[in-house]
Design an enzyme around this catalytic site. Structure first.
Site, short mmCIF file in Angstrom:
data_model
loop_
_atom_site.label_atom_id
_atom_site.label_comp_id
_atom_site.label_asym_id
_atom_site.label_seq_id
_atom_site.Cartn_x
_atom_site.Cartn_y
_atom_site.Cartn_z
N SER A 61 0.84 -1.18 0.11
CA SER A 61 -0.10 -0.05 0.04
C SER A 61 0.91 1.23 -0.08
O SER A 61 0.37 2.35 -0.65
CB SER A 61 -0.94 0.13 1.17
N THR B 246 -1.54 4.48 3.43
CA THR B 246 -2.04 5.25 2.47
C THR B 246 -2.25 6.59 2.68
O THR B 246 -1.80 7.42 1.93
CB THR B 246 -3.44 4.54 1.82
N GLU C 27 -9.77 7.16 2.21
CA GLU C 27 -9.38 5.73 2.20
C GLU C 27 -10.55 4.92 3.00
O GLU C 27 -10.76 5.14 4.21
CB GLU C 27 -8.14 5.40 2.83
N HIS D 229 -6.93 -9.63 3.48
CA HIS D 229 -5.74 -10.32 4.02
C HIS D 229 -6.34 -11.66 5.03
O HIS D 229 -5.70 -12.50 5.20
CB HIS D 229 -4.99 -9.34 4.85
N ASP E 198 -5.46 0.68 -4.60
CA ASP E 198 -4.09 0.81 -4.58
C ASP E 198 -3.44 -0.65 -5.44
O ASP E 198 -2.25 -0.87 -5.68
CB ASP E 198 -3.26 0.83 -3.43
N HIS F 117 -1.25 -9.49 -1.11
CA HIS F 117 -1.63 -8.82 -2.28
C HIS F 117 -1.43 -9.59 -3.57
O HIS F 117 -0.57 -10.27 -3.57
CB HIS F 117 -1.00 -7.47 -2.26
#
Length: 462
Positions: A101, A154, A275, A284, A322, A419
């Protein structure tokens, strides 16, 4: 349950519109009036919204989740009308080619590729100017809003500079210490992370208050606050997920509307970054309940930004992600179905239930309290799987067992707890929205925002 094949034509139509946009570099047009607003009026305000971890599978699943079963079509979400393209997300990291991120946010805030963990610094460690700083230099009000700690990767990449995202106390210090034209560079800070501001070595809450900021720590005080500069911290760490939130904690929509209202007092306009942080956290965790809860939270904030922009007529709104998280798939194990009803049965996240059980609550009673049995009637085997996990008294083990029930029942698949590197969607509305159309790189978010701010900058994007 309605079968998807009956309802795919409108989605195909939306997709074809989006595809033609990519090919032509144009933006889908809602109306001639909106086209006029988008292309002819000067930009006074910029709102960038980032759904952390929000890959296409998340936006697609959310569309199916929100679908009205009484109709023959799949209704579009608030995002769909303003889909203009997609962006690449890779970092410039010597060891990893899937972004974190921090690197992705730095690309979108400063227009440069950098290494994973970097907070608005390049690979040499030099600070890179961000669009928030540029907006402040232009005399605009600025704000950061997040459901994570406001010092998380972020928001930090828009409002601070650090060699590592892990230095969240230092990032909080930056928010106060770093000035632009002799002024604190962030006027509105709303999110979690109180522990990074109220520390033994430094009490930044007191320092912000002494500098003229208001401080709020619950929804009621935030909504009634009249000041233009405010620090709002609503949890020591990240906020609870939307589905778990109590009435004293603001939603992302609440915080977004509050920030817009305060920042819009500035005659020179404003820059705001919002965000939806915990779409990523749920990914996750391979938690489909939490993921869809956070998608709803983010959509409502997005709608608030669009509604303001439509009335204001001088506001550019850009929304994207992102990266994607979890390798989430709509359908799993070779089964050609995905069901949203089991997800809708949840009244709380698996995390919430797991913590209750780990603290000694009865497994079956807890599950049946927080899972609607009319929508998801638990089997003895499912209850026993959680009881078996509870023997360890570890929240993670219990959480995984509960998540497995929702994943199996909905046919949700996951490939990783990390990710993934696919492209992510880009949405835009308002003046200069067409500059975000087509296949772009995440650095172009910042480059286009710098242009929208009429800020001349030479970006070292070697």
């Amino acid at each position: 349950m309605k079968k998807f094949p009956k309802k795919l034509l409108p989605i195909a139509v939306l997709s074809s519109i989006a595809f033609s946009s990519l090919a032509s570099g144009s933006v889908p047009e809602a109306s001639a009036q909106e086209k006029k607003k988008g292309n002819q009026d000067e930009i006074k305000n910029v709102i960038v919204l980032i759904g952390d971890g929000m890959g296409v599978s998340y936006t697609s699943a959310y569309r199916y989740l929100k679908d009205n079963k009484k109709t023959k079509v799949v209704e579009p979400t608030a995002f769909d009308q303003y889909l203009v393209g997609q962006q690449t997300t890779y970092p410039d990291d010597p060891e990893q080619n899937v972004t974190d991120s921090a690197a992705a946010a730095t690309a979108m805030s400063a227009g440069i590729k950098t290494y994973n963990n970097a907070i608005a610094v390049d690979n040499d460690g030099s600070e890179a100017k961000t669009v928030l700083e540029a907006a402040k230099e232009k005399g605009k009000a600025t704000g950061l809003v997040a459901t994570s700690e406001i010092t998380h990767a972020t928001p930090a990449s828009f409002g601070s500079h650090d060699h590592s995202r892990k230095n969240m106390n230092s990032i909080a210090d930056d928010y106060f210490d770093e000035m632009v034209n002799g002024k604190h560079k962030i006027d509105v800070l709303l999110g979690g992370g109180k522990s990074n501001f109220d520390r033994k070595d430094r009490n930044l809450i007191k320092e912000f208050k002494k500098a003229g900021y208001s401080y709020v720590d619950d929804r009621k005080d935030m909504l009634k606050n009249k000041d233009s500069q405010v620090l709002g911290l609503f949890a020591d760490g990240g906020l609870p997920k939307k589905i778990d939130r109590t009435k004293d904690i603001p939603s992302l929509k609440d915080m977004t509307n509050t920030a817009i209202k305060k920042l819009n007092k500035d005659k020179d306009g404003f820059f705001l970054m919002v965000e939806g942080s915990q779409i990523d956290w749920a990914g996750h965790d391979n938690d489909i309940v939490g993921a869809m809860s956070e998608m709803e939270d983010f959509e409502q904030a997005y709608k608030a930004a669009i509604d303001f922009a439509k009335k204001d007529k001088h506001t550019l709104v850009v929304a994207t992600a992102d990266h994607s998280t979890g390798g989430y798939s709509i359908g799993a194990d070779g089964i050609y179905n995905w069901f949203s009803e089991p997800i809708k049965a949840a009244k709380r996240t698996p995390d919430f239930m797991a913590e209750k059980i780990a603290d000694g609550a009865d497994v079956e009673k807890t599950l049946k309290t927080y899972i609607d049995q009319k929508k998801l009637a638990l089997t003895k085997a499912e209850i026993q799987s959680v009881e078996e996990a509870a023997k360890s008294k570890e929240v993670l083990d219990i959480d995984n067992a509960i998540e497995n029930i929702f994943n199996k029942r909905s046919h949700t698949g996951w490939t990783t707890g990390g990710h993934t590197g696919e492209d992510v969607p880009v949405y835009a509305y308002g003046p200069s929205s067409e500059t975000f159309a087509g296949q772009i790189d995440n650095t172009e978010i910042a480059k286009n925002v710098f242009k929208a701010l009429q800020y001349n900058i030479k970006i070292n994007d070697k």
